[in-house]
Design a protein around this motif. Structure first.
Motif, PDB file in Angstrom:
ATOM      1  N   VAL A  22       9.956  -5.159   1.206  1.00  0.00           N
ATOM      2  CA  VAL A  22       9.330  -3.996   1.835  1.00  0.00           C
ATOM      3  C   VAL A  22       7.840  -3.975   1.543  1.00  0.00           C
ATOM      4  CG1 VAL A  22       9.185  -1.490   1.785  1.00  0.00           C
ATOM      5  CG2 VAL A  22      11.410  -2.602   1.843  1.00  0.00           C
ATOM      6  N   ASP A 225      14.326   1.101   8.998  1.00  0.00           N
ATOM      7  CA  ASP A 225      14.770   1.019   7.607  1.00  0.00           C
ATOM      8  C   ASP A 225      13.577   0.877   6.668  1.00  0.00           C
ATOM      9  OD1 ASP A 225      17.415   1.270   8.231  1.00  0.00           O
ATOM     10  OD2 ASP A 225      17.804  -0.888   8.298  1.00  0.00           O
ATOM     11  N   ARG A 228      12.068   4.262   6.310  1.00  0.00           N
ATOM     12  CA  ARG A 228      12.889   5.117   5.435  1.00  0.00           C
ATOM     13  C   ARG A 228      12.702   4.753   3.972  1.00  0.00           C
ATOM     14  NH1 ARG A 228      16.762   4.108   9.608  1.00  0.00           N
ATOM     15  NH2 ARG A 228      17.157   5.990  10.841  1.00  0.00           N
ATOM     16  N   ARG A 229      12.733   3.478   3.677  1.00  0.00           N
ATOM     17  CA  ARG A 229      12.656   3.044   2.286  1.00  0.00           C
ATOM     18  C   ARG A 229      11.269   3.232   1.702  1.00  0.00           C
ATOM     19  NH1 ARG A 229      15.035  -2.730   3.401  1.00  0.00           N
ATOM     20  NH2 ARG A 229      14.225  -3.222   1.312  1.00  0.00           N
ATOM     21  N   ALA A 232      10.621   7.231   1.582  1.00  0.00           N
ATOM     22  CA  ALA A 232      11.716   8.094   1.145  1.00  0.00           C
ATOM     23  C   ALA A 232      11.193   9.273   0.338  1.00  0.00           C
ATOM     24  CB  ALA A 232      12.708   7.288   0.306  1.00  0.00           C
TER      25      ALA A 232
END
Length: 260
Positions: A22, A225, A228-229, A232
């Protein structure tokens, strides 16, 4: 190439688009994020600064530093409703590039410490909407740039850039960071990186109810994703507020009871 055994990396561009985590995908992590009132305070502080429009776009559109430095007027919609990210300018040293790579695509000269590049991935090439305050800031900025162009006359180095030096030459991205940090210290706000304004733009969109899939496209993440990660920690407050509003739909119909 790092060992200086070859002069040109044949995999350049391809390797940049292969994320291994990420962090590498976008370089985002949990930094300090200003509250909306703090961001507003900063934007008011830099309102009369020559690059105030750059800070407005960072705050409202979530553009990366390289994307802001590489932005051209032709990348902005004719109605100013949005822009397309199609070019970046990154900081480099002479050892990192060959003379051919360092040549400017506009004037063919070498701009020390600056390299014109395409966005690092397909997702990075995207359309980004512009909020009304950012549009207004760009209008003011265009007028100021027109005056600078007239002042320099034939000595103006026109690169078609939205954000550039007074004489039209490309900005050095590292100097943009230095100026940003100077302004942050001057107005007494919590110390953040220029990149952290990107987090703030994300939190604003999420708080405003923009679907995360759309936020992903605007920010140029590879998948929702990743958004989101990476964000968060930003979504926790927004989610809590949304849940409270949802709960109110039920609890307002229940009688209030006194504690025993």
């Amino acid at each position: 190439m790092r060992r200086e055994l070859i002069a040109v990396n044949p995999a350049e561009g391809r390797m940049d688009s292969i994320p291994t985590s990420v962090e590498i995908d976008d370089g985002d992590d949990e930094g300090t994020v200003w509250e909306p009132e703090e961001t507003a305070r900063f934007l008011e502080h830099v309102y009369d600064d020559r690059l105030s429009a750059l800070y407005e776009l960072a705050a409202y559109a979530g553009l990366r530093r390289a994307e802001l430095c590489g932005l051209r007027w032709l990348d902005i919609d004719t109605d100013s409703a949005g822009l397309r990210v199609r070019q970046t300018i990154v900081s480099v040293t002479r050892k990192q590039v060959t003379p051919e790579q360092a040549a400017c695509p506009v004037c063919e000269e070498e701009h020390v410490g600056r390299l014109f590049k395409a966005p690092k991935s397909r997702k990075g090439r995207r359309w980004v909407p512009l909020a009304a305050p950012a549009q207004d800031a760009l209008t003011r900025h265009r007028d100021r740039q027109r005056d600078e162009r007239e002042f320099f006359g034939i000595d103006y180095q026109d690169h078609g850039l939205v954000f550039c030096r007074e004489d039209g030459a490309p900005l050095r991205p590292d100097r943009v960071t230095v100026e940003f940090e100077r302004h942050v210290r001057a107005c007494g706000l919590p110390v953040v990186r220029l990149h952290d304004t990107r987090h703030g733009a994300c939190s604003l969109m999420l708080a405003g109810g923009v679907p995360i899939e759309i936020v992903q496209l605007i920010l140029g993440h590879s998948t929702p994703d990743v958004t989101r990660r990476v964000y968060a920690h930003l979504m926790r407050k927004t989610t809590s507020e949304q849940v409270e509003k949802a709960v109110e739909l039920l609890t307002r119909h229940r009688p209030r009871r006194r504690a025993p």
